[in-house]
Design an enzyme around this catalytic site. Structure first.
Site, PDB file in Angstrom:
ATOM      1  N   GLY A 100     -10.133  -0.109  14.140  1.00 24.69           N
ATOM      2  CA  GLY A 100     -10.312   0.658  12.918  1.00 24.69           C
ATOM      3  C   GLY A 100      -9.675   0.005  11.717  1.00 24.69           C
ATOM      4  N   GLY A 158      -2.251  -9.102  15.090  1.00 25.94           N
ATOM      5  CA  GLY A 158      -3.615  -9.313  15.517  1.00 25.94           C
ATOM      6  C   GLY A 158      -4.390 -10.259  14.628  1.00 25.94           C
ATOM      7  NE  ARG A 175      -5.570 -16.624   0.886  1.00 20.42           N
ATOM      8  CZ  ARG A 175      -6.504 -17.475   1.279  1.00 20.42           C
ATOM      9  NH1 ARG A 175      -6.422 -18.046   2.487  1.00 20.42           N
ATOM     10  NH2 ARG A 175      -7.515 -17.773   0.493  1.00 20.42           N
ATOM     11  CD  GLN A 190      -5.115  -0.672   8.917  1.00 24.46           C
ATOM     12  OE1 GLN A 190      -4.169  -0.794   9.676  1.00 24.46           O
ATOM     13  NE2 GLN A 190      -6.064   0.204   9.130  1.00 24.46           N
ATOM     14  N   GLY A 236       0.729  -9.830   7.996  1.00 24.03           N
ATOM     15  CA  GLY A 236       0.394  -8.639   8.779  1.00 24.03           C
ATOM     16  C   GLY A 236       0.729  -7.370   8.023  1.00 24.03           C
ATOM     17  CD  GLU A 245       2.721  -2.309  14.164  1.00 28.81           C
ATOM     18  OE1 GLU A 245       3.242  -1.738  15.124  1.00 28.81           O
ATOM     19  OE2 GLU A 245       2.485  -3.520  14.147  1.00 28.81           O
TER      20      GLU A 245
END
Length: 704
Positions: free
Chosen positions: A463, A505, A586, A596, A659, A662
């Site tokens: 997602g 990921g 980036r 996100q 990343g 989170e």
């Protein structure tokens, strides 16, 4: 997708490649893929918290309409008990139906398989299981004598007690967070076919190769005999690894030689797919009169099961955040008769940041220093504990930009002075940080004869928009328009790849994709316009590249701002606005990246005000294990949330990624809790900040 020059693909907003399929229903999830002769399994979970299964009345239900089999410890196939996968040893709950022991409430004791889902559920409800009960203990308490330090997870530098004694200002406070659940929109589901000696698995997971390898080991199969696909996933957040329903479905499929589907109910998801452990965290800070930290202490306790030690590493958050003369941090665990916790969005950092950042705010109040200024004065030049250099660190830039946009300079620091009618208004701030890791991954890129390109990587799009981001990364490396690139993901046959987790990921997959794409471009120069009929393929494995990375502290950073309105007559708290500014490498696709970050901040709001799973002490089971009893932020709870970023590419990453999955949740709850203090003059060290807690705190303040 709009045609954009390859050089401009990354950093330009793109809608999701699969977006239309999702909103029209064309995208098929694990429980929606049609199969001929499909049968359905229904798990039966224990109704006792601890004990042994005495009898299972399977004969009575085998005669019910449509029932084909009842698997349990007395007749199920044997599996291995030594699986150690990509993320370590899985929860022993995957060794399902191997013995008669019940180590916690909700333990799977049987699987009923029938022609239809309704028949399987009816038979499962009718199955009589008798138990020999044993006393249980699920009481999570800081003073429990079963608590123990986690091996090799205690960090000490300097003399903490001496520095606390020498400090001008000291904060010594305990902060608690409750059990929390992932609550993905798509419940866990799997469909398994056993065909010609090969397992075909259609699943909702965070890493198809991860699941395939673990299943192969568990059932003593050659890895090539297990094929796992998971093209569309409706949310995961850490919970969608190998679980008991996978194993039960494989058992049934190999026994019946028919496709078997197991779809968990929401209550079953709460019971057997993991959760975030509650925490009790003592934070001790000491500073001189100028606000420089002399002492930093953080003691975290989380519960775990008696089956497997799981650590919610909250004490790790401060090890990279602030300079201090003395530092002591330790994670401790308390084994209880409960299911094993698991990773949940920003594991460790989410609850850890609530404690540390709340304590920093309390210290700023004691010293009379602005909370942002206090953090500026304790900004480290290198890792506070490790001494390693940072690959890049622009936390102060996040605070500077966030303060400007949020209007922080006009803030009256005194609590309980701003009122609008019945509402008391306050603002709060907190820092955010999350590690920026990368793991070895393989990928391939093929130039097709029709002028398009096919990229294969065992990524998982849960997602997040990973499929679209990888398309843009490939297009940039190939120097072509994104609409000439087709990225295929979530197929274990594509080779080893990192899972969708740890905010690693897209960075790990993108690294491999960019290397494969660049190598392909170099190979194509040798062919000219005459390609073989099968095209030209280049493959990449980043294991050696990642192993060669220099030792540095690698983290994304951010600054969280919140404005809260509190009605002390009703206890209602409304978060009017939130702003997060992040230095997170980036940004590949601004559209999905912002989604996100806003999603993480929304979760932080939910963590601060709503989310709390409660277990009944007498029975060990959840109270209200559904979306009626487990509350999280709904549309009406969420005000204005804005997320943005400052330039911060990782110099050691070929794509520049750090990343973002989170970091959006980290620090958000602390910023809201500090805003509630600023509004009311009362500190809330226990989450969530429920209306009853606001009312009790107001009554205590009035009595005082």
């Amino acid at each position: 997708m709009t045609t954009v020059a390859g050089a401009d693909a990354v950093g330009v907003a793109h809608t999701r490649i699969e977006g239309r399929d999702k909103v029209t229903g064309a995208a098929r999830y694990a429980a929606e893929i049609p199969f001929a002769e499909l049968v359905h399994g229904w798990l039966v979970l224990s109704t006792v918290t601890r004990g042994r299964v005495r009898t299972i009345g399977d004969e009575a239900v085998l005669g019910m309409p449509g029932v084909l089999a009842v698997l349990h410890h007395g007749n199920a196939p044997r599996v291995r008990d030594d699986v150690v996968g990509a993320l370590g040893r899985p929860d022993p709950i995957i060794e399902v139906f191997q013995h008669d022991r019940v180590p916690h409430a909700g333990w799977p004791v049987a699987l009923v398989v029938a022609e239809t889902s309704e028949q399987a559920r009816e038979a499962a409800d009718a199955l009589v299981v008798e138990y020999d009960r044993e006393p249980h203990d699920i009481a999570f308490r800081a003073d429990h004598d079963g608590a123990r330090p986690v091996q090799d997870d205690e960090v000490a530098k300097g003399d903490l007690e001496a520095q606390l004694a020498a400090s001008e200002a000291v904060v010594d406070a305990t902060y608690t967070t409750p059990e929390q659940h992932h609550s993905a929109m798509e419940p866990h589901a799997v469909t398994v076919c056993w065909d010609g000696g090969r397992l075909e698995v259609f699943d909702s997971n965070q890493g198809s190769k991860w699941i395939a390898d673990d299943l192969a080991h568990l059932f003593s199969l050659d890895p090539s005999a297990v094929h796992v696909r998971s093209e569309h996933v409706g949310g995961a957040f850490g919970s969608k690894g190998l679980r008991s329903h996978h194993v039960a479905a494989v058992m049934a499929a190999t026994e019946l030689h028919r496709p078997v589907r197991i779809s968990l109910t929401r209550r079953q998801v709460f019971a057997i797919t993991g959760y975030r452990s509650p925490t009790t965290q003592r934070v001790r800070l000491g500073a001189d009169a100028g606000g420089r930290l002399r002492a930093f202490g953080h003691d975290n306790l989380n519960l775990t099961s008696t089956l497997r030690e799981f650590v919610e590493g909250s004490a790790g958050f401060g090890r990279t955040m602030y300079a201090s003369d003395a530092h002591h941090s330790v994670n401790r665990v308390l084994p209880l008769d409960v299911p094993t916790p698991t990773w949940m969005r920003a594991p460790g950092e989410a609850p850890g940041s609530f404690a540390v950042e709340s304590a920093l705010d309390e210290l700023a109040e004691k010293l009379g220093i602005d909370p942002i200024e206090l953090r500026v004065r304790n900004e480290p030049a290198v890792g506070p504990v490790s001494g390693l250099p940072f690959s890049s660190r622009n936390l102060l830039g996040c605070f500077e930009e966030g303060a400007r946009r949020f209007g922080w300079a006009g803030r009256d620091p005194r609590p309980r002075v701003r009122r609008e009618g019945r509402w008391l208004i306050g603002t709060g701030v907190a820092a955010a940080s999350f590690q920026a890791g990368a793991a070895p991954t393989t990928a391939s890129a093929t130039a097709e004869t029709d002028g398009t390109f096919t990229v294969k990587v065992t990524a998982a799009d849960v997602g997040t928009g990973a499929r679209t981001a990888l398309t843009l990364i490939a297009a940039e490396a190939l120097e072509v328009a994104p609409d000439r690139v087709r990225v295929r993901i979530a197929d274990s046959d594509f080779g080893h790849a990192w899972v969708a987790g740890g905010s690693m990921g897209t960075r790990s997959w993108g690294w491999a994709v960019s290397v494969a794409a660049r190598q392909l471009r170099e190979r194509l120069a040798l062919f000219g316009s005459d390609l073989p009929k099968d095209g030209v393929t280049a493959t990449a494995d980043t294991a050696d590249l990642i192993a060669a990375l220099a030792q540095k502290e690698r983290h994304a950073f951010g600054a969280q701002f919140a404005e809260a309105a509190v009605d002390v007559t009703t206890g209602e708290v409304r978060v009017r606005r939130m702003l997060g500014v992040f230095a997170a490498g980036r940004i590949i696709n601004p559209l999905t990246a912002r989604s996100q970050l806003v999603g993480g901040m929304t979760w932080g709001l939910s963590m601060a005000l709503h989310e709390e799973a409660v277990r009944d002490d007498a029975f060990g089971e959840h109270i209200g294990a559904d979306f009626a009893g487990y509350h999280f932020a709904a549309n009406a709870d969420v005000g204005e949330i804005e997320a943005d970023w400052i330039d911060d590419p990782d110099p050691d990453d070929p794509v520049g990624i750090k990343g973002i999955g989170e970091i959006g949740i980290v620090g958000a709850a602390a910023a809201i809790a500090s805003a509630v203090w600023h509004a009311t003059g009362v500190r809330h060290r226990e989450l969530p900040i429920r209306p009853d807690r606001v009312l009790l705190a107001e009554a205590a303040r009035t009595d005082a």
